[in-house]
Design an enzyme around this catalytic site. Structure first.
Site, PDB file in Angstrom:
ATOM      1  N   ASN A 135       0.078  -1.614  -6.919  1.00 55.65           N
ATOM      2  CA  ASN A 135      -0.231  -2.596  -5.877  1.00 55.65           C
ATOM      3  C   ASN A 135      -1.714  -2.582  -5.556  1.00 55.65           C
ATOM      4  OD1 ASN A 135       0.539  -4.350  -3.453  1.00 55.65           O
ATOM      5  ND2 ASN A 135      -0.506  -2.637  -2.449  1.00 55.65           N
ATOM      6  N   GLU A 136      -2.325  -3.724  -5.536  1.00 54.85           N
ATOM      7  CA  GLU A 136      -3.723  -3.901  -5.082  1.00 54.85           C
ATOM      8  C   GLU A 136      -4.620  -2.746  -5.511  1.00 54.85           C
ATOM      9  OE1 GLU A 136      -3.832  -4.900  -0.849  1.00 54.85           O
ATOM     10  OE2 GLU A 136      -2.962  -6.862  -1.262  1.00 54.85           O
ATOM     11  N   GLN A 151       5.667 -10.294   5.251  1.00 54.84           N
ATOM     12  CA  GLN A 151       6.806  -9.566   4.751  1.00 54.84           C
ATOM     13  C   GLN A 151       8.070 -10.213   5.317  1.00 54.84           C
ATOM     14  OE1 GLN A 151       6.164  -5.348   5.374  1.00 54.84           O
ATOM     15  NE2 GLN A 151       4.168  -5.389   4.410  1.00 54.84           N
ATOM     16  N   ASN A 204       0.825  -1.210   0.000  1.00 51.60           N
ATOM     17  CA  ASN A 204       0.000   0.000   0.000  1.00 51.60           C
ATOM     18  C   ASN A 204       0.862   1.263   0.000  1.00 51.60           C
ATOM     19  OD1 ASN A 204      -2.117  -1.780   0.192  1.00 51.60           O
ATOM     20  ND2 ASN A 204      -2.556  -1.373   2.342  1.00 51.60           N
ATOM     21  N   GLU A 225       2.191 -11.639  -2.642  1.00 48.67           N
ATOM     22  CA  GLU A 225       1.954 -11.460  -1.192  1.00 48.67           C
ATOM     23  C   GLU A 225       1.213 -12.685  -0.708  1.00 48.67           C
ATOM     24  OE1 GLU A 225       0.372  -7.806   0.465  1.00 48.67           O
ATOM     25  OE2 GLU A 225       1.323  -6.637  -1.135  1.00 48.67           O
TER      26      GLU A 225
HETATM   27  O1  AHR Z   1       1.543  -6.763   3.624  1.00 45.96           O
HETATM   28  C1  AHR Z   1       0.709  -5.822   4.218  1.00 45.96           C
HETATM   29  C2  AHR Z   1      -0.254  -5.164   3.237  1.00 45.96           C
HETATM   30  O2  AHR Z   1      -1.175  -6.122   2.799  1.00 45.96           O
HETATM   31  C3  AHR Z   1       0.333  -4.622   1.962  1.00 45.96           C
HETATM   32  O3  AHR Z   1       0.805  -3.327   2.086  1.00 45.96           O
HETATM   33  C4  AHR Z   1      -0.839  -4.644   1.024  1.00 45.96           C
HETATM   34  O4  AHR Z   1      -0.450  -4.776  -0.314  1.00 45.96           O
HETATM   35  C5  AHR Z   1      -1.686  -5.796   1.527  1.00 45.96           C
HETATM   36  O5  AHR Z   1      -3.011  -5.461   1.633  1.00 45.96           O
END
Ligand code: AHR
Length: 505
Positions: free
Chosen positions: A172-173, A349, A72, A292
């Protein structure tokens, strides 16, 4: 419970093991970068402020690829704030995670860190508040050799040689309403196509990842991929998938079967991408980038909309249990099983934020329970993935119905001298006797068993007890007439390492 039989035949293979399957993710979020990989003043910090003890653990984890800088975060990030003399960089509001971004770590520092870690970088461009120009400027900065404004600035900032970053995420997303600059599928599909076209004019060798859905529960799951790919199918190489799993209520059986959902997502997105290819009469086959994935106790997270700028920087530092480690091992089995389709995967992560590595400020770094299944799989899944026929007893789960209790996948190294069989017992409470039948392999000469199982499945690691839950050698296995028998305890993950008698038969 009835026994399980796992049959492997040396002639039947899925695909080579993609090294990029063992990727991870470093986001400017919580204590992943600042206080995680980077802590100037820590006794183990190098001249850039990166912790050598954390780097050592990253190497041990066997990470192949690191996605950066978000997440994000990237959707509101101006990469130009993070280059040049560190003391002159602006502090900015990070609107994704309601923090102050000091910009002490930026593209050049990350590139030095990822090189020291021995990993391939996977950079994301901002398609939230940014756009085609910013993405092109960044690519020119990282990859163009010389004699332009951005490439010369890179040289001035310390790197005369281009970084040659190959892998790029187009945002991203972007389907998520929480995303800064959230877009409809039409809007994003067009922007991704335009950005891809322009970036390829700077460097034809890059690989581009289009954003798929943020998770399979999104109301637009499937439709999003279809519309986006209608716009950019022939301009991108990969489409992304994201998924996080957690145990809800006391439903451990469903949680342990999370890889059923991952299998389903992979199959659904593959089918969607292929149907777009059919409609467009394209002969190209897109790969999937599961960039992810992890266990995340998301229901205990208040949501980014409830964060405040004066909150401490600690975000979603989940303590993982032995159960979580078994689930992570199972998700890796699913990724390997789809090695013919999933070419990239990043566990999210890497440090502190839902991470295999935890750190204390000024103190130690340690392995969470999920560290070992990842590290052992990354080390031993080599060569080709074998088609793995599993006949397993079933048990019931409330989320996925009846599921196979035993899940497994196997790999064989290129010389045909060593095999790895990864096994998960997804039952919360029953051991399962299992037999591995080998066809067309030369004789098994030795075997080794590594196992993650704990009498207290909720046990976790901590700074005080860093090795409470680890992968440990298991009981020896019996080898009779080329078949191997072993009993898999409930809620367990196992690697069976087999040495074979030389060339393939
Ligand atoms: O990994 C945490 C968050 O999860 C990331 O920033 C986002 O891409 C996802 O929603």
């Amino acid at each position: 419970m009835n026994p399980a039989t796992i049959t492997l035949d040396s002639a039947y293979r899925v695909a080579p093991v993609p090294r990029r399957l063992f990727g991870s993710f470093v986001e400017h979020m919580g204590r992943c970068v600042y206080g995680g990989i980077h802590e100037p003043g820590h006794p183990a910090a190098d001249t850039d402020g990166f912790r050598a003890d954390v780097l050592e653990l990253v190497r041990e984890l066997g990470v192949s690829t690191v996605r950066y800088p978000g997440g994000n975060f990237v959707s509101g990030y101006n990469w130009k704030d993070g280059i040049g003399p560190v003391t002159e960089r602006p502090a900015r509001l990070d609107r994704a995670w309601m923090a102050v971004e000091s910009n002490q770590v930026g593209t050049d520092e990350f590139m030095r860190w990822v090189t020291a870690a021995g990993c391939e970088p996977m950079l994301a461009v901002n398609l939230g508040t940014g756009g085609v120009q910013d993405a092109c400027d960044l690519l020119e900065y990282t990859n163009h050799p010389r004699d332009t404004y951005w490439s010369d600035l890179r040289a001035k900032n310390g790197s005369a040689d281009p970084y040659g970053v190959r892998l790029w995420c187009l945002g991203n997303e972007m389907d998520g309403p929480w995303q800064i600059g959230h877009k409809t599928a039409e809007e994003y599909g067009r922007l991704a196509a335009e950005t891809a076209r322009a970036m390829r004019r700077i460097d034809r060798s890059i690989e581009l990842v289009a954003c798929g859905s943020s998770n399979s529960a999104m109301p637009t799951f499937g439709a999003w991929e279809s519309t986006v790919l209608e716009h950019c199918y022939d301009l991108v190489d990969h489409v992304s998938l994201h998924a996080y799993y957690e145990q809800r209520d006391d439903d451990r059986a469903s949680f342990l079967a999370s890889s059923v959902d991952m299998d389903h997502m992979i199959n659904t997105v593959s089918a969607t991408a292929d149907s777009v290819a059919g409609r467009l009469r394209s002969r190209r086959r897109l790969s999937l980038s599961f960039d992810e994935w992890n266990v995340w106790y998301q229901s205990s997270f208040d949501g980014e909309q409830n964060l405040r700028y004066d909150d401490p920087p600690v975000l979603i530092e989940d303590d993982f249990s032995a159960i979580d480690a078994v689930v992570v091992g199972g998700l890796l089995v699913s990724l390997l099983r789809h090695a013919d389709r999933v070419q990239i995967a990043c566990q999210a992560q890497l440090v502190n934020v839902i991470a295999p590595i935890r750190t204390e400020p000024g103190g130690p770094a340690w392995r969470q329970t999920i560290f070992d299944p990842f590290a052992v799989t990354a080390r031993h899944a080599r060569g080709d993935v074998l088609m793995t026929q599993v006949e397993s007893p079933q048990h019931h789960t409330s989320r996925y119905g009846d599921v196979a209790t035993i899940d497994a996948v196997a790999t064989i190294d290129d010389e045909g001298t060593a095999m790895s069989v990864f096994l998960v017992n997804r039952s919360p409470d029953e051991a399962v006797a299992s037999r591995i039948v080998l066809r067309g392999f030369s004789a098994v000469t030795a075997s080794d068993r590594l196992q993650l199982w704990d009498p207290d499945p909720r046990a976790s690691n901590s700074a005080a007890e860093p090795d409470r839950v680890r992968v440990r050698p298991g009981d020896p296995v019996a080898i009779v007439d080329g078949s191997i028998t072993l009993t898999l305890p409930p809620t367990s993950w196992t690697l069976l390492r087999l040495e074979l008698g030389g060339s393939r038969t």
